[in-house]
Design an enzyme around this catalytic site. Sequence first.
Site, PDB file in Angstrom:
ATOM      1  N   ARG A   1      28.573  97.797  49.328  1.00 28.69           N
ATOM      2  CA  ARG A   1      29.107  96.839  50.309  1.00 28.69           C
ATOM      3  C   ARG A   1      29.946  95.773  49.588  1.00 28.69           C
ATOM      4  NH1 ARG A   1      24.763  92.230  51.776  1.00 28.69           N
ATOM      5  NH2 ARG A   1      23.431  92.389  49.946  1.00 28.69           N
TER       6      ARG A   1
ATOM      7  N   GLU B   1      29.968  94.405  68.944  1.00 26.82           N
ATOM      8  CA  GLU B   1      30.610  95.517  68.231  1.00 26.82           C
ATOM      9  C   GLU B   1      31.507  96.353  69.134  1.00 26.82           C
ATOM     10  OE1 GLU B   1      27.092  94.245  65.950  1.00 26.82           O
ATOM     11  OE2 GLU B   1      27.393  94.814  68.049  1.00 26.82           O
TER      12      GLU B   1
ATOM     13  N   PHE C   1      24.757  99.451  63.961  1.00 31.70           N
ATOM     14  CA  PHE C   1      25.567  98.939  65.061  1.00 31.70           C
ATOM     15  C   PHE C   1      26.953  99.588  65.088  1.00 31.70           C
ATOM     16  CE2 PHE C   1      23.069  95.070  63.585  1.00 31.70           C
ATOM     17  CZ  PHE C   1      21.960  95.411  64.344  1.00 31.70           C
TER      18      PHE C   1
ATOM     19  N   HIS D   1      24.987  98.558  54.999  1.00 34.97           N
ATOM     20  CA  HIS D   1      23.535  98.534  55.238  1.00 34.97           C
ATOM     21  C   HIS D   1      23.041  99.845  55.844  1.00 34.97           C
ATOM     22  CE1 HIS D   1      24.585  94.350  54.675  1.00 34.97           C
ATOM     23  NE2 HIS D   1      23.310  94.027  54.551  1.00 34.97           N
TER      24      HIS D   1
ATOM     25  N   ASP E   1      14.406  95.008  56.270  1.00 38.26           N
ATOM     26  CA  ASP E   1      14.874  94.900  57.661  1.00 38.26           C
ATOM     27  C   ASP E   1      14.181  95.908  58.575  1.00 38.26           C
ATOM     28  OD1 ASP E   1      16.499  92.904  56.826  1.00 38.26           O
ATOM     29  OD2 ASP E   1      18.386  93.928  57.193  1.00 38.26           O
TER      30      ASP E   1
ATOM     31  N   ARG F   1      23.334  98.495  51.067  1.00 41.49           N
ATOM     32  CA  ARG F   1      22.972  97.101  50.802  1.00 41.49           C
ATOM     33  C   ARG F   1      22.555  96.892  49.347  1.00 41.49           C
ATOM     34  NH1 ARG F   1      17.693  94.034  53.443  1.00 41.49           N
ATOM     35  NH2 ARG F   1      18.136  91.942  52.668  1.00 41.49           N
TER      36      ARG F   1
END
Length: 314
Positions: free
Chosen positions: A9, A57, A82, A108, A116, A166
Amino acid sequence: MSDKKIATRESYGNALVELGAKYENVVVLDADLAAATKTGVFKKAYPERHINCGIAECNMTGIAAGLSTCGKIPFISSFAMFAAGRNFEQVRNSIGYPRLNVKIGATHAGITVGEDGASHQCNEDIALMRVIPGMVVMNPADDIEAKAAVHAAAAYEGPVYLRFGRAACPVINDRPEYHFEIGKGEVLLTGSDVTIVATGICVGAALSAAEELKAEGISAEVINICTIKPLDEKLIIESARKTGRVVTAEEHSIIGGLGSAVCETLAESGVSAPVYRIGIRDVYGESGSAAALVEKYRLDAKGLYEQVKEFLSK
């Protein structure tokens, strides 16, 4: 393989800044996650070309579709859960169906999202994006490949899905002869007993596992596949013919991802080679550190080594 580690990322954000200097028509859209997706570095360099669309989004995708019809090269950014999951209908109908020149930067992805938890650990995104007609799907293995993939996506005319992680991962392509091309895989290690086709973070693990196998007299050929669609079918078929046995490794569900793509290719080719798929085996993830989850789901070097050995013993 270098001792240096960097999250892809981070590579994505840095590559966007490089693109911003190269192309005046590159614009970046984010869904209120610029710090996490690392598009914030592009915002700092080119604030007039960065649009924060808020936690919306689907709306962001529609805006990007419109911008692409005006000569812009939009990169939309959010977590994979998402960007691909919540967003599937808009990606399919607003980007894929009219084949617009929009790039999707999904960060991610996979279980390395870690703490998460299962709601954010997207292990289905490659499958979702693969099924959209005309969508290019890329899952880079390290910093160098991630930057190359972003640059290639910008130069490519059409929709592209880019998958980033991530957690920091080893740099494995730090060599002068490295060359990236959409749709082309690369043999990182030649072998004769089994082919390991890996993507993303599993590429580094596959190389380490191959060294362990070599110490036991097992010669493993390791192939790095960044572009899962279009797949480098010729390379995989040739390797499968040579070794006669294939293992796939991915930080994604074994259903619909790299493993499925390889199985489909070999089934249609007529090559007689059994395939074992390593990945997330039809379960959700869970909360925990990235390292602990990679170990639990047997996606680290030790897990790959053990599973290849189990496969070969059958």
